[in-house]
Design a protein around this motif. Structure first.
Motif, short mmCIF file in Angstrom:
data_model
loop_
_atom_site.label_atom_id
_atom_site.label_comp_id
_atom_site.label_asym_id
_atom_site.label_seq_id
_atom_site.Cartn_x
_atom_site.Cartn_y
_atom_site.Cartn_z
N VAL A 31 -29.63 -10.13 37.61
CA VAL A 31 -29.46 -8.78 38.16
C VAL A 31 -28.40 -8.99 39.49
CG1 VAL A 31 -30.63 -6.84 39.57
CG2 VAL A 31 -32.00 -8.26 37.83
N ALA A 63 -35.56 3.44 39.33
CA ALA A 63 -34.56 2.20 40.01
C ALA A 63 -33.61 1.76 38.68
CB ALA A 63 -35.46 0.98 40.16
N ASN A 64 -32.72 1.27 39.04
CA ASN A 64 -31.69 0.75 38.06
C ASN A 64 -31.19 -0.54 38.61
OD1 ASN A 64 -30.40 3.99 38.67
ND2 ASN A 64 -31.39 3.53 36.83
N PHE A 65 -31.16 -1.59 37.31
CA PHE A 65 -30.88 -2.82 37.93
C PHE A 65 -29.76 -3.59 37.01
CE2 PHE A 65 -35.54 -2.76 38.80
CZ PHE A 65 -35.64 -2.94 39.96
N GLU A 66 -28.67 -3.66 37.71
CA GLU A 66 -27.29 -3.72 36.80
C GLU A 66 -27.47 -5.50 36.53
OE1 GLU A 66 -23.71 -2.27 38.68
OE2 GLU A 66 -24.62 -0.67 39.45
N CYS A 67 -27.10 -5.67 35.41
CA CYS A 67 -27.29 -7.19 34.87
C CYS A 67 -26.12 -7.56 34.23
CB CYS A 67 -28.58 -7.35 33.91
SG CYS A 67 -29.93 -6.71 34.59
N TYR A 121 -27.00 -6.10 40.93
CA TYR A 121 -26.85 -4.85 41.87
C TYR A 121 -28.23 -4.29 41.50
CZ TYR A 121 -25.20 -1.56 45.32
OH TYR A 121 -25.28 -0.93 46.43
N ALA A 122 -28.73 -3.93 42.66
CA ALA A 122 -29.85 -3.33 42.41
C ALA A 122 -29.79 -1.66 43.21
CB ALA A 122 -31.15 -3.72 42.83
#
Ligand SMILES: Cc1cc2nc3c(=O)[nH]c(=O)nc-3n(C[C@H](O)[C@H](O)[C@H](O)COP(=O)(O)O)c2cc1C
Length: 197
Positions: free
Chosen positions: A156, A134-138, A158-159
């Protein structure tokens, strides 16, 4: 005094002794180890992070301790953005490698050096890592605790999460080079008040 519980194992009171304060992390630390990518001024980087915690549902807030001696500290403070990545067990040795070197010690950046595939994020400049589950844009939501505690509070925005498996096999750091691997799940949904789920 032993009492049976729902698992039919007995609950006991433990005999305890004084424990060194600098070692309590062994018990409190083990959330999943994550990677944090950052980018600023044409530079991008990756670090390993075990000290993080959820701080809110909506907005989804996550607090991360980023030591001020890490190169990532400057990149995140300047760009006010990052991506938090959840690696699974297959990346354990890569996670250790990334967490044992500072970016300025390497010729290329850590993505290239460790053979990871960067991908463009939707809302931030820091790269996604394709090999992570998973990648969580912060975006940095609050920098008030950065100077005092090196604590960055991220929102966060966008996930990106893999469709399967539902529960990845994550790794959890216990200190001293020892990791715990996530294991079986036990559902106790029926014992929860709905608003507590
Ligand atoms: C398992 C593990 C967990 C780590 N947890 C943290 C952490 O929570 N916070 C932190 O600042 N550094 C942590 N580190 C150390 C950084 O990942 C390490 O200093 C890294 O080299 C920083 O890279 P940089 O200087 O290129 O930003 C951890 C390292 C490992 C191996």
């Amino acid at each position: 005094m032993r009492r049976p519980n729902a698992w039919e194992v007995s609950v006991k009171a433990y005999r305890k002794k004084s424990f060194p304060l600098d070692k309590i992390r062994r018990f409190l630390e083990p959330g999943p180890v994550v990677l944090i990518s950052s980018a600023h001024g044409g530079e991008r980087n990756l670090m390993t992070c075990g000290w993080h915690m959820m701080l809110g549902f909506e907005p989804a807030l996550v607090g991360c301790f980023i030591w001020d001696q890490n190169h990532t500290f400057d990149l995140v403070r300047r760009s006010r953005q990052a991506v938090i990545h959840l690696p699974a067990l297959d990346l354990l040795d890569t996670v250790i490698g990334i967490g044992n070197v500072h970016a300025p010690e390497l010729e290329g950046d850590k993505c290239d050096h460790f053979g990871l595939t960067p991908a463009r994020a939707k809302k931030v400049k820091a790269p996604l890592v394709a090999e992570c589950y998973a990648n969580f844009e912060c975006k940095l939501a609050d920098a008030k605790l950065v100077n005092r505690y090196s604590l960055f509070v991220f929102e966060v925005v966008y996930a990106h999460v893999a469709a399967s498996p539902k529960y990845p096999t994550t790794v959890h750091y216990r200190g001293d080079g020892v990791f715990m691997i996530s294991g079986r799940n036990v559902s106790r949904r029926s014992r929860f008040r709905p608003e507590m789920l």
